[in-house]
Scaffold this active site. Structure first.
Site, PDB file in Angstrom:
ATOM      1  N   ASP A 172       0.845  -1.194   0.000  1.00 23.09           N
ATOM      2  CA  ASP A 172       0.000   0.000   0.000  1.00 23.09           C
ATOM      3  C   ASP A 172       0.881   1.244   0.000  1.00 23.09           C
ATOM      4  O   ASP A 172       1.566   1.525   0.983  1.00 23.09           O
ATOM      5  CB  ASP A 172      -0.901   0.000   1.247  1.00 23.09           C
ATOM      6  CG  ASP A 172      -1.861   1.174   1.263  1.00 23.09           C
ATOM      7  OD1 ASP A 172      -2.979   1.021   0.749  1.00 23.09           O
ATOM      8  OD2 ASP A 172      -1.474   2.254   1.769  1.00 23.09           O
ATOM      9  N   TYR A 195       3.269   9.864  -0.731  1.00 23.88           N
ATOM     10  CA  TYR A 195       4.368   9.282   0.044  1.00 23.88           C
ATOM     11  C   TYR A 195       5.721   9.469  -0.669  1.00 23.88           C
ATOM     12  O   TYR A 195       6.766   9.249  -0.091  1.00 23.88           O
ATOM     13  CB  TYR A 195       4.158   7.781   0.317  1.00 23.88           C
ATOM     14  CG  TYR A 195       2.895   7.396   1.049  1.00 23.88           C
ATOM     15  CD1 TYR A 195       2.087   8.343   1.657  1.00 23.88           C
ATOM     16  CD2 TYR A 195       2.517   6.056   1.141  1.00 23.88           C
ATOM     17  CE1 TYR A 195       0.926   7.979   2.319  1.00 23.88           C
ATOM     18  CE2 TYR A 195       1.359   5.680   1.805  1.00 23.88           C
ATOM     19  CZ  TYR A 195       0.556   6.652   2.387  1.00 23.88           C
ATOM     20  OH  TYR A 195      -0.592   6.264   3.034  1.00 23.88           O
ATOM     21  N   LYS A 221      -2.552   5.885  -4.439  1.00 22.35           N
ATOM     22  CA  LYS A 221      -3.645   6.816  -4.128  1.00 22.35           C
ATOM     23  C   LYS A 221      -3.473   8.147  -4.846  1.00 22.35           C
ATOM     24  O   LYS A 221      -2.345   8.631  -5.012  1.00 22.35           O
ATOM     25  CB  LYS A 221      -3.712   7.060  -2.612  1.00 22.35           C
ATOM     26  CG  LYS A 221      -3.661   5.789  -1.779  1.00 22.35           C
ATOM     27  CD  LYS A 221      -3.889   6.040  -0.299  1.00 22.35           C
ATOM     28  CE  LYS A 221      -3.562   4.788   0.512  1.00 22.35           C
ATOM     29  NZ  LYS A 221      -2.150   4.632   0.870  1.00 22.35           N
ATOM     30  N   HIS A 255      -7.546   9.684  -2.040  1.00 27.71           N
ATOM     31  CA  HIS A 255      -6.875   9.633  -0.736  1.00 27.71           C
ATOM     32  C   HIS A 255      -7.682  10.259   0.406  1.00 27.71           C
ATOM     33  O   HIS A 255      -7.740   9.715   1.509  1.00 27.71           O
ATOM     34  CB  HIS A 255      -5.507  10.308  -0.857  1.00 27.71           C
ATOM     35  CG  HIS A 255      -4.493   9.834   0.117  1.00 27.71           C
ATOM     36  ND1 HIS A 255      -3.161   9.722  -0.186  1.00 27.71           N
ATOM     37  CD2 HIS A 255      -4.598   9.435   1.407  1.00 27.71           C
ATOM     38  CE1 HIS A 255      -2.498   9.284   0.878  1.00 27.71           C
ATOM     39  NE2 HIS A 255      -3.346   9.109   1.857  1.00 27.71           N
TER      40      HIS A 255
HETATM   41  P1  NAD Z   1       0.796   1.529  11.908  1.00 28.19           P
HETATM   42  O1  NAD Z   1      -0.354   1.494  12.848  1.00 28.19           O
HETATM   43  O2  NAD Z   1       1.004   0.393  10.962  1.00 28.19           O
HETATM   44  O3  NAD Z   1       2.050   1.782  12.814  1.00 28.19           O
HETATM   45  C1  NAD Z   1       3.355   1.727  12.304  1.00 28.19           C
HETATM   46  C2  NAD Z   1       4.314   1.821  13.471  1.00 28.19           C
HETATM   47  O4  NAD Z   1       4.027   0.790  14.412  1.00 28.19           O
HETATM   48  C3  NAD Z   1       5.738   1.556  13.020  1.00 28.19           C
HETATM   49  O5  NAD Z   1       6.363   2.750  12.613  1.00 28.19           O
HETATM   50  C4  NAD Z   1       6.368   0.975  14.269  1.00 28.19           C
HETATM   51  O6  NAD Z   1       6.821   2.025  15.082  1.00 28.19           O
HETATM   52  C5  NAD Z   1       5.236   0.283  14.937  1.00 28.19           C
HETATM   53  N1  NAD Z   1       5.272  -1.190  14.748  1.00 28.19           N
HETATM   54  C6  NAD Z   1       5.015  -1.890  13.603  1.00 28.19           C
HETATM   55  N2  NAD Z   1       5.100  -3.207  13.833  1.00 28.19           N
HETATM   56  C7  NAD Z   1       5.407  -3.353  15.139  1.00 28.19           C
HETATM   57  C8  NAD Z   1       5.607  -4.485  15.970  1.00 28.19           C
HETATM   58  N3  NAD Z   1       5.508  -5.724  15.484  1.00 28.19           N
HETATM   59  N4  NAD Z   1       5.910  -4.262  17.269  1.00 28.19           N
HETATM   60  C9  NAD Z   1       6.012  -3.007  17.773  1.00 28.19           C
HETATM   61  N5  NAD Z   1       5.804  -1.901  17.025  1.00 28.19           N
HETATM   62  C10 NAD Z   1       5.512  -2.070  15.724  1.00 28.19           C
HETATM   63  O7  NAD Z   1       0.683   2.922  11.122  1.00 28.19           O
HETATM   64  P2  NAD Z   1       0.754   3.409   9.626  1.00 28.19           P
HETATM   65  O8  NAD Z   1       2.044   3.070   8.985  1.00 28.19           O
HETATM   66  O9  NAD Z   1       0.353   4.816   9.661  1.00 28.19           O
HETATM   67  O10 NAD Z   1      -0.422   2.596   8.898  1.00 28.19           O
HETATM   68  C11 NAD Z   1      -0.206   1.478   8.053  1.00 28.19           C
HETATM   69  C12 NAD Z   1      -0.340   1.887   6.602  1.00 28.19           C
HETATM   70  O11 NAD Z   1      -1.616   2.505   6.364  1.00 28.19           O
HETATM   71  C13 NAD Z   1       0.646   2.963   6.148  1.00 28.19           C
HETATM   72  O12 NAD Z   1       1.961   2.503   6.002  1.00 28.19           O
HETATM   73  C14 NAD Z   1      -0.013   3.419   4.869  1.00 28.19           C
HETATM   74  O13 NAD Z   1       0.199   2.475   3.838  1.00 28.19           O
HETATM   75  C15 NAD Z   1      -1.490   3.438   5.292  1.00 28.19           C
HETATM   76  N6  NAD Z   1      -1.934   4.772   5.746  1.00 28.19           N
HETATM   77  C16 NAD Z   1      -2.914   5.403   5.033  1.00 28.19           C
HETATM   78  C17 NAD Z   1      -3.388   6.636   5.402  1.00 28.19           C
HETATM   79  C18 NAD Z   1      -4.482   7.272   4.620  1.00 28.19           C
HETATM   80  O14 NAD Z   1      -4.799   8.451   4.835  1.00 28.19           O
HETATM   81  N7  NAD Z   1      -5.102   6.562   3.694  1.00 28.19           N
HETATM   82  C19 NAD Z   1      -2.848   7.293   6.533  1.00 28.19           C
HETATM   83  C20 NAD Z   1      -1.845   6.646   7.253  1.00 28.19           C
HETATM   84  C21 NAD Z   1      -1.405   5.388   6.858  1.00 28.19           C
END
Ligand code: NAD
Length: 275
Positions: free
Chosen positions: A45, A50, A75, A108
């Site tokens: 994704d 990004y 997106k 988005h």
């Molecule tokens: P997430 O909830 O996946 O959190 C990521 C963070 O969690 C990492 O940076 C790390 O610090 C921690 N983490 C990950 N695995 C872990 C583990 N096993 N143990 C401990 N800590 C851990 O947050 P995200 O990256 O914001 O969301 C996932 C994806 O969603 C993004 O990468 C992106 O592709 C998408 N996203 C979309 C939007 C949107 O507006 N559409 C906004 C934000 C994110």
């Protein structure tokens, strides 16, 4: 490890677990996505905003994985909703990704003050019909925005990607989407690490009971709710940990206890405020 696929309302399907690349440094993206593919992820994704689509594309090309085994989402950014801008935006994304078609193209944010999100959706229908996106959907759309799109085009988004984690579950959006056969994708599925989710008692208790980590328990909670999820990590060990979630199941009581953590705690922008 076989990731389950969920049917979409347009006849296609999507791997329920993937890998997200929000805030992955463009210069590091090729290596990090290569690590994710090596860990077994086949669903990536990304988004134009990004600025790491080129790195995603390089990792795909270097992997040698057949195209039909991959599921790639990108997106449309809000600056490109108006007029014919979506049509050039998808071409730029495809060029960077090195692909002829994305599996899923999302609008988005609605950015309602701009007044262009319905136009964006009409153009995205054209993009789908031209074969440049196999499925189309939206992100951060509230029921009022979804209703507007459906009323104008008759085309129901295949997915709605929203902020969703135990402390912020957006049940109104989830229920509306279920009624319209729109799949929910969770962004920030682990709360982006912005609150101590992994210390919540229902999460730690389930982790201890199943011999899994708190992150694995939260990912499992999403999966058992029927949500599509793509946690992000730059670290190969965590990528593998987040992928290793198909050898246990939370009980109904464990699911309910985690669901009870809802407290309206958002960790990022609200759809009415991102414009
Ligand atoms: P997430 O909830 O996946 O959190 C990521 C963070 O969690 C990492 O940076 C790390 O610090 C921690 N983490 C990950 N695995 C872990 C583990 N096993 N143990 C401990 N800590 C851990 O947050 P995200 O990256 O914001 O969301 C996932 C994806 O969603 C993004 O990468 C992106 O592709 C998408 N996203 C979309 C939007 C949107 O507006 N559409 C906004 C934000 C994110």
């Amino acid at each position: 490890m076989t990731v389950p696929h969920l049917a979409l309302n347009d006849g296609h399907s999507i791997p329920q677990l993937g890998f997200g690349v929000f805030l992955v440094d463009p210069d590091e993206t090729e290596g990090i996505v290569s690590d994710a593919l090596a860990a077994g992820y086949r669903h990536i994704d990304t988004a134009a905003i990004y600025r790491n689509e080129t790195g995603v594309g390089r990792a795909i090309a270097a992997s040698g994985i057949p195209r039909d085994e991959l599921f790639i989402t990108t997106k449309l950014w809000i600056d490109h909703q108006a007029g014919s801008l979506p049509l050039t935006a998808i071409d730029e994304s495809l060029e960077k990704l090195g692909l002829e078609q994305v599996d899923l193209y999302l609008s988005h944010w609605p950015a309602p003050e701009r007044g262009t999100f319905v136009n964006a959706w009409e153009r995205m229908v054209e993009i789908r019909d031209a074969g440049k996106a196999r499925s189309i959907g939206v992100s951060n759309h509230l029921p009022e925005h979804l209703t507007a799109l459906i009323d104008v085009t008759g085309v129901v988004p295949a997915v709605n990607q929203i902020e969703l984690h135990p402390a912020y579950q957006q049940r109104d959006v989830v229920e509306y989407s279920a009624r319209h056969d729109i799949r929910i994708e969770a962004w920030g599925p682990l709360g982006q690490g912005k609150y101590p989710l992994f210390e919540e008692a229902p999460v730690t208790a389930a982790a201890a009971a199943h011999g899994k980590t708190p992150a694995q328990v939260v990912i499992r909670w999403h999966l058992q709710n029927g949500t599509i999820v793509f946690p992000k990590s730059n670290r190969p060990a965590r990528m593998q940990e987040n992928f290793d979630v198909f050898d246990f199941a939370l009980t109904d009581a464990e699911m309910a206890a985690i669901t009870a953590l809802e407290r309206g705690q958002r960790v990022s922008g609200h759809p009415l405020e991102v414009n």
